[in-house]
Design an enzyme around this catalytic site. Structure first.
Site, PDB file in Angstrom:
ATOM      1  N   HIS A 156       2.962  38.797  65.913  1.00 13.86           N
ATOM      2  CA  HIS A 156       2.788  38.238  64.558  1.00 13.86           C
ATOM      3  C   HIS A 156       4.015  37.484  64.062  1.00 13.86           C
ATOM      4  CE1 HIS A 156      -0.940  40.219  64.654  1.00 13.86           C
ATOM      5  NE2 HIS A 156      -0.400  41.422  64.703  1.00 13.86           N
ATOM      6  N   CYS A 188      -4.456  46.006  62.808  1.00 12.24           N
ATOM      7  CA  CYS A 188      -5.166  46.510  61.621  1.00 12.24           C
ATOM      8  C   CYS A 188      -6.665  46.619  61.869  1.00 12.24           C
ATOM      9  CB  CYS A 188      -4.903  45.597  60.432  1.00 12.24           C
ATOM     10  SG  CYS A 188      -5.294  43.879  60.797  1.00 12.24           S
ATOM     11  N   ALA A 211       2.722  44.032  59.386  1.00 11.18           N
ATOM     12  CA  ALA A 211       2.416  42.682  59.850  1.00 11.18           C
ATOM     13  C   ALA A 211       2.702  41.651  58.754  1.00 11.18           C
ATOM     14  CB  ALA A 211       0.959  42.602  60.289  1.00 11.18           C
TER      15      ALA A 211
HETATM   16  C1  LIG Z   1      -3.069  50.464  64.851  1.00 15.54           C
HETATM   17  C2  LIG Z   1      -2.195  49.633  63.971  1.00 15.54           C
HETATM   18  C3  LIG Z   1      -2.665  49.216  62.724  1.00 15.54           C
HETATM   19  C4  LIG Z   1      -1.864  48.430  61.891  1.00 15.54           C
HETATM   20  N1  LIG Z   1      -2.366  48.025  60.689  1.00 15.54           N
HETATM   21  C5  LIG Z   1      -1.614  47.227  59.896  1.00 15.54           C
HETATM   22  C6  LIG Z   1      -2.133  46.728  58.670  1.00 15.54           C
HETATM   23  O1  LIG Z   1      -3.278  47.029  58.299  1.00 15.54           O
HETATM   24  N2  LIG Z   1      -1.346  45.930  57.910  1.00 15.54           N
HETATM   25  C7  LIG Z   1      -0.082  45.581  58.297  1.00 15.54           C
HETATM   26  O2  LIG Z   1       0.597  44.815  57.585  1.00 15.54           O
HETATM   27  N3  LIG Z   1       0.440  46.035  59.470  1.00 15.54           N
HETATM   28  C8  LIG Z   1      -0.298  46.843  60.261  1.00 15.54           C
HETATM   29  N4  LIG Z   1       0.226  47.302  61.454  1.00 15.54           N
HETATM   30  C9  LIG Z   1       1.623  46.995  61.793  1.00 15.54           C
HETATM   31  C10 LIG Z   1       1.723  45.660  62.480  1.00 15.54           C
HETATM   32  O3  LIG Z   1       0.851  45.596  63.569  1.00 15.54           O
HETATM   33  C11 LIG Z   1       3.167  45.407  62.926  1.00 15.54           C
HETATM   34  O4  LIG Z   1       4.002  45.462  61.797  1.00 15.54           O
HETATM   35  C12 LIG Z   1       3.256  44.045  63.582  1.00 15.54           C
HETATM   36  O5  LIG Z   1       2.587  44.066  64.815  1.00 15.54           O
HETATM   37  C13 LIG Z   1       4.700  43.616  63.808  1.00 15.54           C
HETATM   38  O6  LIG Z   1       4.682  42.364  64.413  1.00 15.54           O
HETATM   39  P1  LIG Z   1       5.886  41.864  65.310  1.00 15.54           P
HETATM   40  O7  LIG Z   1       5.513  40.509  65.793  1.00 15.54           O
HETATM   41  O8  LIG Z   1       7.163  42.031  64.579  1.00 15.54           O
HETATM   42  O9  LIG Z   1       5.997  42.906  66.505  1.00 15.54           O
HETATM   43  P2  LIG Z   1       4.982  43.425  67.612  1.00 15.54           P
HETATM   44  O10 LIG Z   1       3.595  43.327  67.151  1.00 15.54           O
HETATM   45  O11 LIG Z   1       5.492  44.763  68.015  1.00 15.54           O
HETATM   46  O12 LIG Z   1       5.178  42.377  68.798  1.00 15.54           O
HETATM   47  C14 LIG Z   1       6.354  42.303  69.544  1.00 15.54           C
HETATM   48  C15 LIG Z   1       6.109  41.412  70.738  1.00 15.54           C
HETATM   49  O13 LIG Z   1       7.315  41.311  71.471  1.00 15.54           O
HETATM   50  C16 LIG Z   1       7.034  41.412  72.864  1.00 15.54           C
HETATM   51  N5  LIG Z   1       8.261  41.921  73.513  1.00 15.54           N
HETATM   52  C17 LIG Z   1       8.951  43.038  73.222  1.00 15.54           C
HETATM   53  N6  LIG Z   1      10.044  43.165  74.013  1.00 15.54           N
HETATM   54  C18 LIG Z   1      10.049  42.080  74.822  1.00 15.54           C
HETATM   55  C19 LIG Z   1      10.915  41.624  75.857  1.00 15.54           C
HETATM   56  N7  LIG Z   1      12.007  42.301  76.211  1.00 15.54           N
HETATM   57  N8  LIG Z   1      10.607  40.480  76.503  1.00 15.54           N
HETATM   58  C20 LIG Z   1       9.492  39.759  76.152  1.00 15.54           C
HETATM   59  N9  LIG Z   1       8.647  40.147  75.180  1.00 15.54           N
HETATM   60  C21 LIG Z   1       8.922  41.291  74.524  1.00 15.54           C
HETATM   61  C22 LIG Z   1       5.855  42.376  72.930  1.00 15.54           C
HETATM   62  O14 LIG Z   1       5.111  42.195  74.125  1.00 15.54           O
HETATM   63  C23 LIG Z   1       5.058  41.959  71.697  1.00 15.54           C
HETATM   64  O15 LIG Z   1       4.103  40.966  71.967  1.00 15.54           O
HETATM   65  C24 LIG Z   1      -0.560  48.085  62.312  1.00 15.54           C
HETATM   66  C25 LIG Z   1      -0.088  48.502  63.574  1.00 15.54           C
HETATM   67  C26 LIG Z   1      -0.898  49.249  64.388  1.00 15.54           C
HETATM   68  C27 LIG Z   1      -0.383  49.681  65.741  1.00 15.54           C
END
Ligand SMILES: Cc1cc2nc3c(=O)[nH]c(=O)nc-3n(C[C@H](O)[C@H](O)[C@H](O)COP(=O)(O)OP(=O)(O)OC[C@H]3O[C@@H](n4cnc5c(N)ncnc54)[C@H](O)[C@@H]3O)c2cc1C
Length: 444
Positions: free
Chosen positions: A11, A43, A299
């Site tokens: 995200h 979510c 997210a």
């Molecule tokens: C079941 C569930 C329900 C949720 N519901 C909600 C909701 O209703 N509302 C809300 O706001 N939030 C919700 N969340 C939280 C939300 O999903 C996270 O806050 C969000 O995914 C964060 O996004 P991000 O891009 O920071 O990190 P992430 O989604 O954790 O993505 C990180 C990315 O980095 C990649 N990565 C990591 N390390 C490396 C590396 N060394 N090399 C290459 N790639 C790497 C991973 O593969 C991944 O694709 C929910 C989470 C879950 C699990």
């Protein structure tokens, strides 16, 4: 051409890529992601598991090809293993062992978070399941389809655990929700509200084991039982939902980190090292409710931090406003939304607060249609009367009201100013004396 290397394209990363490439033609972006898919909306996971939506197709909003068509160079299923911050080079490895090196002018970490899995005895048994990725949801759904999976235990009664408990119940499984805390959702709601959700779960057949600490998982290869300090529960499937920790290994020892290991960032998402940014769940946020740096993995925060870093790198003066941790949940039709801090949390942090509560019909009393109750609590500081939290619950969709409180916290609005704020009246939506006005007028 300025060259940006981005690590992680879920995200936060996807928001960053889109914003940079939609607004400039002098930036080169090279992207690494270790996963095979991007932009999975976690979510929707419980809705998919609980068969409230037909499939997973709508749970993605981007992919490798779309981002490539905008000009990003995408390395998918390729993990960044190391960064040389002095030479400004990123080292990565593909799933078949292919090695890559990319130099950068600017580096952006969007490596997200990973589930917290404590070293409980038996945690490695088959069917003790993590819930984060699309692949995890697929595994859970496959396992639920097995008629021999009858008893499901969810460990952790935060919003993900509560949503999953509903989903398992909707699959006809005997479901137990365990938490060490005495209630569910204690980080987002005070007991007056958590009780509503607790009773709602109980009334819908979820077995609650609150105030119990999980001590071990037992089984012969596959999990069969969960042992707590107070009892034991039959389990053919267990999901671990006790929280997430920032995935900030790559910068460990090089970048300044928060108490939980997240990269500390400023309002432009800059880390302590020049030309290195961090966005999303791997980074801190500025929390307006407590006027301090905090960690809130959502997210909504991830997307906004991606935009913020992109604006900063594009040279636009659009820093972060900070966040309030606004959130919502809808379980068996009970809707609850909150923002900022609860009374309990404020007290734990030593912030002196007062609360004002009100309960009313959602719509005008003369409306001859379903008219559910709505319950509101506003939390405000004793010293300067600034609003720093709000919680609302109803069977009616009142979710939009919480956005106003989010803005009120951000803009440092006092409870007295809110009491005199113009809020519209229409019988279909509210009573002539709006419940928000009434709650604010009731402030001591
Ligand atoms: C079941 C569930 C329900 C949720 N519901 C909600 C909701 O209703 N509302 C809300 O706001 N939030 C919700 N969340 C939280 C939300 O999903 C996270 O806050 C969000 O995914 C964060 O996004 P991000 O891009 O920071 O990190 P992430 O989604 O954790 O993505 C990180 C990315 O980095 C990649 N990565 C990591 N390390 C490396 C590396 N060394 N090399 C290459 N790639 C790497 C991973 O593969 C991944 O694709 C929910 C989470 C879950 C699990």
């Amino acid at each position: 051409m300025e060259k940006i290397v981005l690590v992680g394209s879920n995200h936060a990363g996807t928001a960053f890529i889109n914003t940079v490439l939609d607004n400039s033609d002098d930036k080169e972006i090279v992207v690494f992601d270790s996963n095979s898919n991007i932009s999975f909306l976690g979510c929707g996971m419980a809705l998919w598991i609980g068969k409230q939506i037909a499939g997973s197709e709508g749970l993605f909003y981007s992919n490798k090809e779309t981002l490539e068509s905008k000009g990003a160079k995408m390395y998918i299923e390729t993990e960044v293993k190391n960064v040389d911050f002095d030479k400004k080079i990123v080292y990565a490895e593909g799933k078949h062992g292919e090695k890559y090196e990319e130099s950068y002018d600017k580096l952006v970490f969007a490596t997200g978070s990973v589930p917290v899995i404590p070293p409980i005895k038996g945690v490695e048994l088959e069917n003790v399941q993590r819930v984060k990725l699309f692949q995890n949801a697929e595994e859970v759904i496959r396992k639920l389809d097995n008629p021999e999976v009858k008893d499901v235990v969810v460990v952790g009664a935060g919003y993900i655990g509560v949503e999953l408990a509903e989903a398992f119940k909707r699959n006809g499984k005997k479901t137990t929700l365990i938490d060490i805390a005495e209630t569910c959702l204690p980080n987002y709601y005070d007991p007056e509200f958590t009780t509503l959700m607790r009773d709602n779960l109980k009334d819908n057949g979820v077995n609650l084991a609150f105030g119990e600490a999980v001590k071990a998982f037992e089984g012969n290869g596959k999990v069969e039982k969960v042992i707590t300090d107070k009892g034991e529960y039959k389990a053919d499937l267990v999901t671990m939902a006790i929280g997430f920790r920032p995935n900030a290994e790559l910068g460990k020892g090089k970048l300044e980190t928060f108490r939980n290991g997240a990269y500390i960032v400023n309002k432009k998402q800059e880390t302590s090292l020049k030309d290195v940014y961090a966005i999303g769940d791997c980074a801190t946020v500025y929390d307006n409710a407590i006027d301090d740096t905090n960690y809130i993995a959502l997210a909504s925060n991830a997307v906004r931090s991606g935009l913020t870093a992109a604006f900063a790198i594009l040279g636009l003066d659009r820093p972060s406003n900070g966040v309030q941790g606004s959130n919502g949940i809808c379980i068996f039709d009970l809707k609850m939304v909150s923002t900022g801090v609860t009374e309990n949390r404020a007290k734990k942090m030593g912030i002196e607060v007062l609360c004002t509560d009100f309960e009313a019909n959602q719509k005008a009393g003369f409306m001859e249609e379903e008219n559910p109750k709505v319950k509101i609590r506003i939390v405000y500081r004793k010293d300067n009367r600034r609003i720093i939290g709000a919680q609302i619950a109803s069977k009616y969709d009142m979710s939009m009201a919480i956005h106003m409180f989010s803005l009120a916290i951000q803009e440092k609005v006092t409870i007295d100013k809110l009491a005199m704020t113009d809020l519209f009246f229409l019988p279909h939506f509210n009573e002539p004396y709006n419940y928000i006005t009434m709650a604010a007028l009731g402030a001591k």
